[in-house]
Design a protein around this motif. Structure first.
Motif, PDB file in Angstrom:
ATOM      1  N   UNK A   1       3.740 -19.478   5.004  1.00 40.14           N
ATOM      2  CA  UNK A   1       2.899 -20.653   4.757  1.00 40.14           C
ATOM      3  C   UNK A   1       1.447 -20.251   4.486  1.00 40.14           C
ATOM      4  N   UNK A   2       0.942 -19.323   5.317  1.00 37.54           N
ATOM      5  CA  UNK A   2      -0.453 -18.885   5.175  1.00 37.54           C
ATOM      6  C   UNK A   2      -0.656 -18.111   3.881  1.00 37.54           C
ATOM      7  N   UNK A   3       0.354 -17.322   3.486  1.00 37.82           N
ATOM      8  CA  UNK A   3       0.211 -16.531   2.267  1.00 37.82           C
ATOM      9  C   UNK A   3       0.159 -17.435   1.034  1.00 37.82           C
ATOM     10  N   UNK A   4       0.859 -18.555   1.102  1.00 38.98           N
ATOM     11  CA  UNK A   4       0.805 -19.515   0.001  1.00 38.98           C
ATOM     12  C   UNK A   4      -0.612 -20.112  -0.098  1.00 38.98           C
ATOM     13  N   UNK A   5      -1.188 -20.462   1.055  1.00 36.02           N
ATOM     14  CA  UNK A   5      -2.557 -21.008   1.077  1.00 36.02           C
ATOM     15  C   UNK A   5      -3.559 -19.957   0.625  1.00 36.02           C
ATOM     16  N   UNK A   6      -3.299 -18.710   1.032  1.00 31.40           N
ATOM     17  CA  UNK A   6      -4.191 -17.608   0.671  1.00 31.40           C
ATOM     18  C   UNK A   6      -4.254 -17.447  -0.846  1.00 31.40           C
TER      19      UNK A   6
ATOM     20  N   UNK B   1      -2.276  -6.391   7.842  1.00 30.15           N
ATOM     21  CA  UNK B   1      -1.004  -6.675   8.491  1.00 30.15           C
ATOM     22  C   UNK B   1      -1.243  -7.361   9.839  1.00 30.15           C
ATOM     23  N   UNK B   2      -0.215  -7.991  10.404  1.00 27.83           N
ATOM     24  CA  UNK B   2      -0.373  -8.584  11.735  1.00 27.83           C
ATOM     25  C   UNK B   2      -0.757  -7.520  12.779  1.00 27.83           C
ATOM     26  N   UNK B   3      -1.567  -7.917  13.729  1.00 29.05           N
ATOM     27  CA  UNK B   3      -1.878  -7.092  14.907  1.00 29.05           C
ATOM     28  C   UNK B   3      -2.612  -5.794  14.605  1.00 29.05           C
TER      29      UNK B   3
ATOM     30  N   UNK C   1       1.371  -9.433  17.648  1.00 32.27           N
ATOM     31  CA  UNK C   1       1.428  -9.988  16.298  1.00 32.27           C
ATOM     32  C   UNK C   1       1.544 -11.500  16.342  1.00 32.27           C
ATOM     33  N   UNK C   2       0.871 -12.166  15.381  1.00 34.27           N
ATOM     34  CA  UNK C   2       1.078 -13.599  15.207  1.00 34.27           C
ATOM     35  C   UNK C   2       0.123 -14.505  15.949  1.00 34.27           C
ATOM     36  N   UNK C   3      -1.026 -13.986  16.441  1.00 34.15           N
ATOM     37  CA  UNK C   3      -1.977 -14.839  17.154  1.00 34.15           C
ATOM     38  C   UNK C   3      -2.676 -15.791  16.179  1.00 34.15           C
ATOM     39  N   UNK C   4      -3.163 -15.256  15.043  1.00 34.64           N
ATOM     40  CA  UNK C   4      -3.791 -16.091  14.016  1.00 34.64           C
ATOM     41  C   UNK C   4      -2.698 -16.701  13.140  1.00 34.64           C
ATOM     42  N   UNK C   5      -2.700 -18.043  13.043  1.00 35.46           N
ATOM     43  CA  UNK C   5      -1.626 -18.713  12.301  1.00 35.46           C
ATOM     44  C   UNK C   5      -2.119 -19.555  11.127  1.00 35.46           C
TER      45      UNK C   5
ATOM     46  N   UNK D   1     -10.895 -16.059   7.990  1.00 36.96           N
ATOM     47  CA  UNK D   1      -9.933 -15.425   8.890  1.00 36.96           C
ATOM     48  C   UNK D   1      -8.535 -15.880   8.476  1.00 36.96           C
ATOM     49  N   UNK D   2      -7.689 -14.936   8.123  1.00 40.49           N
ATOM     50  CA  UNK D   2      -6.335 -15.268   7.661  1.00 40.49           C
ATOM     51  C   UNK D   2      -5.303 -14.600   8.557  1.00 40.49           C
ATOM     52  N   UNK D   3      -4.136 -15.215   8.737  1.00 34.39           N
ATOM     53  CA  UNK D   3      -3.061 -14.557   9.485  1.00 34.39           C
ATOM     54  C   UNK D   3      -2.680 -13.239   8.835  1.00 34.39           C
ATOM     55  N   UNK D   4      -2.080 -12.370   9.606  1.00 36.94           N
ATOM     56  CA  UNK D   4      -1.610 -11.105   9.053  1.00 36.94           C
ATOM     57  C   UNK D   4      -0.630 -11.354   7.923  1.00 36.94           C
ATOM     58  N   UNK D   5      -0.777 -10.571   6.863  1.00 37.59           N
ATOM     59  CA  UNK D   5       0.140 -10.702   5.728  1.00 37.59           C
ATOM     60  C   UNK D   5       1.064  -9.492   5.684  1.00 37.59           C
ATOM     61  N   UNK D   6       2.286  -9.741   5.319  1.00 37.35           N
ATOM     62  CA  UNK D   6       3.292  -8.675   5.302  1.00 37.35           C
ATOM     63  C   UNK D   6       4.248  -8.955   4.144  1.00 37.35           C
TER      64      UNK D   6
END
Length: 290
Positions: A15-20, A131-133, A155-159, A174-179
């Motif tokens: 979801x976040x990567x789509x917004x990014x 990446x996350x974390x 991993x996964x604190x920022x959503x 600030x963006x969630x980790x991308x993978x």
């Protein structure tokens, strides 16, 4: 036995990567954050597409988790590729001044470019990407000089994507980790699991612990990996070099001493000890020269 395939792509990242992808064109500067223990595995394969001629600062976090010799060797390797990483320990605030200076210098050149085009100066929009974390949130809090985002070593604190205004005239995203949605490089995926940069649900812990022993066996003689077989052997009272020949047998023997024969608990203990530097400042990736 081959390690089961590691895959991890939680819904909040998709979801976040789509917004990014919708806001990336509005960004002037990309601050990429990687993990010092695995600086290659934490480089995203789509990074160049996202940067797309934007200013780029490469930050390698967790410098405290590898040896100074390892950092020097990596610097030579990156410099030979015309890359100049900034190393930091965001948790303790080491290396933050250099990152802020680099961001400030980038801001000046971006301002000059806008003025030369007859455009007005506005706050620079910077994106923290990684990446996350890998420590993005801790880094943001250090740059902001206050706690503005939640930070934890998991991993996964920022959503969600969130803009943060800094006093320096920089708006930080600030963006969630991308993978990558599909972890094609399973060697890198294993490294991410070992460093706790992906969720534990993605892998089978005993298989990963066995692979960890295989990795340190391979890297044991490389000075950049900074492995002390003696330190590891002393911690568990079982000679780790025995594990180089039969990792599962070593885990069984260590489990009989420490976890009442429970090999899963022993595997978890081994990985947590590595992550908490109880086994030393071990790098899982070392520079390879062509």
């Amino acid at each position: 036995m081959d390690i089961p395939k590691i895959q991890w792509y939680p819904g909040h990242i998709a979801k976040a990567e789509k917004k990014l992808s919708e806001v990336i064109n509005k960004v002037d500067l990309v601050i990429e954050v990687r993990d010092a223990r695995i600086p290659l595995s934490t480089g995203h394969p789509h990074l160049n597409k996202w940067i797309n001629n934007k200013k780029h600062i490469l930050v390698i976090n967790r410098s405290d988790m590898v040896s100074p010799h390892t950092i020097n060797s990596w610097n030579k390797w990156f410099n030979a590729k015309d890359q100049y990483p900034l190393w930091c320990d965001a948790k303790r605030g080491i290396g933050i001044k250099e990152i802020c200076k680099s961001a400030k210098d980038s801001r000046s050149s971006i301002d000059d470019r806008r003025l030369s085009r007859g455009m007005r100066i506005r706050p620079i929009r910077a994106l923290t990407l990684g990446f996350p974390n890998v420590g993005k949130s801790a880094l943001i809090n250090r740059i902001a000089k206050k706690r503005v985002v939640d930070s934890a070593r998991k991993a996964g604190v920022t959503r969600n994507l969130r803009w943060i205004k800094l006093e320096s005239g920089i708006d930080l995203l600030d963006a969630p980790g991308v993978i990558p949605p599909n972890l094609e490089d399973q060697k890198s995926a294993l490294n991410l699991a070992l460093c706790d940069d992906i969720g534990e649900a993605a892998y089978e812990i005993e298989s990963v612990a066995i692979e960890f022993i295989k990795i340190i066996s391979t890297l044991n003689k490389d000075k950049n990996a900074n492995i002390s077989a003696k330190q590891i052997s002393n911690r568990y009272g079982v000679d780790i070099t025995k594990g180089f020949k039969s990792p599962s047998a070593w885990i069984n023997e260590a489990a009989s001493k420490h976890t009442s024969g429970d090999t899963r608990r022993m595997s978890h203990k081994l990985l947590e000890d590595y992550r908490n530097q109880m086994l030393g400042k071990i790098a899982l990736e070392v520079p390879l020269w062509n």
